[in-house]
Motif scaffolding. Structure first.
Motif, PDB file in Angstrom:
ATOM      1  N   ASN A   1      77.672  52.272  50.679  1.00 25.29           N
ATOM      2  CA  ASN A   1      76.421  51.904  51.344  1.00 25.29           C
ATOM      3  C   ASN A   1      76.435  50.444  51.801  1.00 25.29           C
ATOM      4  O   ASN A   1      75.921  50.123  52.871  1.00 25.29           O
ATOM      5  N   GLN A   2      77.041  49.586  51.023  1.00 24.89           N
ATOM      6  CA  GLN A   2      77.153  48.178  51.402  1.00 24.89           C
ATOM      7  C   GLN A   2      77.993  48.034  52.675  1.00 24.89           C
ATOM      8  O   GLN A   2      77.639  47.293  53.589  1.00 24.89           O
ATOM      9  N   TRP A   3      79.106  48.753  52.729  1.00 21.24           N
ATOM     10  CA  TRP A   3      79.961  48.702  53.908  1.00 21.24           C
ATOM     11  C   TRP A   3      79.245  49.287  55.133  1.00 21.24           C
ATOM     12  O   TRP A   3      79.300  48.713  56.224  1.00 21.24           O
ATOM     13  N   ILE A   4      78.566  50.419  54.955  1.00 19.21           N
ATOM     14  CA  ILE A   4      77.828  51.037  56.059  1.00 19.21           C
ATOM     15  C   ILE A   4      76.812  50.045  56.615  1.00 19.21           C
ATOM     16  O   ILE A   4      76.707  49.857  57.832  1.00 19.21           O
ATOM     17  N   ALA A   5      76.057  49.409  55.756  1.00 13.18           N
ATOM     18  CA  ALA A   5      75.041  48.444  56.199  1.00 13.18           C
ATOM     19  C   ALA A   5      75.675  47.318  57.017  1.00 13.18           C
ATOM     20  O   ALA A   5      75.112  46.875  58.019  1.00 13.18           O
ATOM     21  N   ALA A   6      76.857  46.869  56.607  1.00  6.51           N
ATOM     22  CA  ALA A   6      77.532  45.774  57.312  1.00  6.51           C
ATOM     23  C   ALA A   6      77.999  46.179  58.710  1.00  6.51           C
ATOM     24  O   ALA A   6      78.165  45.322  59.576  1.00  6.51           O
ATOM     25  N   THR A   7      78.194  47.470  58.944  1.00  8.38           N
ATOM     26  CA  THR A   7      78.644  47.926  60.267  1.00  8.38           C
ATOM     27  C   THR A   7      77.519  47.910  61.295  1.00  8.38           C
ATOM     28  O   THR A   7      77.787  47.902  62.493  1.00  8.38           O
ATOM     29  N   GLY A   8      76.281  47.975  60.836  1.00 12.83           N
ATOM     30  CA  GLY A   8      75.152  48.045  61.750  1.00 12.83           C
ATOM     31  C   GLY A   8      74.889  49.443  62.288  1.00 12.83           C
ATOM     32  O   GLY A   8      74.003  49.640  63.103  1.00 12.83           O
TER      33      GLY A   8
ATOM     34  N   VAL B   1      78.708  59.607  44.801  1.00 15.84           N
ATOM     35  CA  VAL B   1      80.078  59.830  45.256  1.00 15.84           C
ATOM     36  C   VAL B   1      81.007  59.171  44.239  1.00 15.84           C
ATOM     37  O   VAL B   1      80.799  58.008  43.867  1.00 15.84           O
ATOM     38  N   TYR B   2      82.025  59.914  43.811  1.00 14.38           N
ATOM     39  CA  TYR B   2      82.959  59.424  42.801  1.00 14.38           C
ATOM     40  C   TYR B   2      84.394  59.531  43.286  1.00 14.38           C
ATOM     41  O   TYR B   2      84.769  60.513  43.938  1.00 14.38           O
ATOM     42  N   LEU B   3      85.198  58.537  42.914  1.00 13.55           N
ATOM     43  CA  LEU B   3      86.642  58.653  42.986  1.00 13.55           C
ATOM     44  C   LEU B   3      87.069  59.257  41.659  1.00 13.55           C
ATOM     45  O   LEU B   3      86.667  58.775  40.589  1.00 13.55           O
TER      46      LEU B   3
ATOM     47  N   PHE C   1      86.007  59.168  36.231  1.00 11.27           N
ATOM     48  CA  PHE C   1      85.264  59.140  37.480  1.00 11.27           C
ATOM     49  C   PHE C   1      84.705  57.743  37.708  1.00 11.27           C
ATOM     50  O   PHE C   1      84.099  57.165  36.810  1.00 11.27           O
ATOM     51  N   GLN C   2      84.914  57.239  38.899  1.00 11.35           N
ATOM     52  CA  GLN C   2      84.400  55.923  39.247  1.00 11.35           C
ATOM     53  C   GLN C   2      83.445  56.063  40.423  1.00 11.35           C
ATOM     54  O   GLN C   2      83.842  56.510  41.503  1.00 11.35           O
ATOM     55  N   ARG C   3      82.211  55.669  40.198  1.00  9.45           N
ATOM     56  CA  ARG C   3      81.181  55.790  41.231  1.00  9.45           C
ATOM     57  C   ARG C   3      81.451  54.784  42.344  1.00  9.45           C
ATOM     58  O   ARG C   3      81.681  53.605  42.086  1.00  9.45           O
ATOM     59  N   ILE C   4      81.416  55.259  43.605  1.00  7.69           N
ATOM     60  CA  ILE C   4      81.727  54.376  44.730  1.00  7.69           C
ATOM     61  C   ILE C   4      80.636  54.333  45.805  1.00  7.69           C
ATOM     62  O   ILE C   4      80.752  53.560  46.750  1.00  7.69           O
ATOM     63  N   ASP C   5      79.559  55.116  45.678  1.00 12.40           N
ATOM     64  CA  ASP C   5      78.555  55.127  46.740  1.00 12.40           C
ATOM     65  C   ASP C   5      77.843  53.790  46.937  1.00 12.40           C
ATOM     66  O   ASP C   5      77.499  53.454  48.082  1.00 12.40           O
ATOM     67  N   PRO C   6      77.622  52.950  45.917  1.00 10.17           N
ATOM     68  CA  PRO C   6      77.019  51.635  46.208  1.00 10.17           C
ATOM     69  C   PRO C   6      77.889  50.784  47.145  1.00 10.17           C
ATOM     70  O   PRO C   6      77.371  50.157  48.083  1.00 10.17           O
ATOM     71  N   GLU C   7      79.207  50.784  46.926  1.00  6.49           N
ATOM     72  CA  GLU C   7      80.113  50.038  47.799  1.00  6.49           C
ATOM     73  C   GLU C   7      80.158  50.643  49.197  1.00  6.49           C
ATOM     74  O   GLU C   7      80.232  49.923  50.196  1.00  6.49           O
TER      75      GLU C   7
END
Length: 155
Positions: free
Chosen positions: A31-38, A134-136, A23-29
């Motif tokens: 959240n980073q992308w969401i923030a960049a969208t505005g 959230v995990y892949l 399992f690879q945690r992906i929620d930090p990435e």
């Protein structure tokens, strides 16, 4: 008459490099992308673009939860094949093993989990419970480059 919020959308493909089964945690990435969208409030829809990997929301505090989940999946879909469940019957190899012994078990594990997730976004971040992440889920033994489609709708 109150002003209407403008509905915005953003779409991206995220690459996740895996190290093999796990399992690879992906929620930090995310959240980073969401923030960049505005976009501050909305819905993020995720689609794992593979048949031998999937997505899950699960425990983020105790790694034993993910270890137990992986062990359960290995028991439910073992690499040695399928058991007919009869007392005198043994295991029979899977017919689909083009990419190795972990090929069909990976497809079964994907079918038991989820290819897609839709998550609320509030305050420019995923709305997750305190112990959730959230995990892949990588179901193959070798590492791989996995793609996840991200589609965010909101304002």
């Amino acid at each position: 008459m109150a002003p209407q919020a403008v509905l915005l959308q953003a779409h991206e493909e995220m690459q996740v490099l895996t190290r093999g089964e796990g399992f690879q945690r992906i929620d930090p990435e995310l959240n980073q992308w969401i923030a960049a969208t505005g976009i501050g409030v909305g819905v993020l829809h995720l689609t794992c673009l593979h048949t031998s990997a999937s997505l899950t929301i699960n425990e983020n505090a105790d790694p034993r939860v993910l270890e137990d989940l992986a062990a359960w999946m290995r028991r439910v879909a073992p690499q040695i094949g399928v058991n007919s469940l009869g007392e005198r019957e043994g295991y029979h190899r899977y017919r689909h093993d083009d990419e190795g012994a972990d090929d069909m078990p990976a497809h079964i594990r994907t079918a038991l989990t989820s290819q897609t997730l839709s998550l609320s976004v509030v305050g420019g971040r995923l709305q997750l419970g305190i112990w959730q992440a959230v995990y892949l889920c990588e179901w193959r033994g070798q590492g791989s480059s996995r793609r996840i489609a991200l589609h965010l709708l909101g304002s």
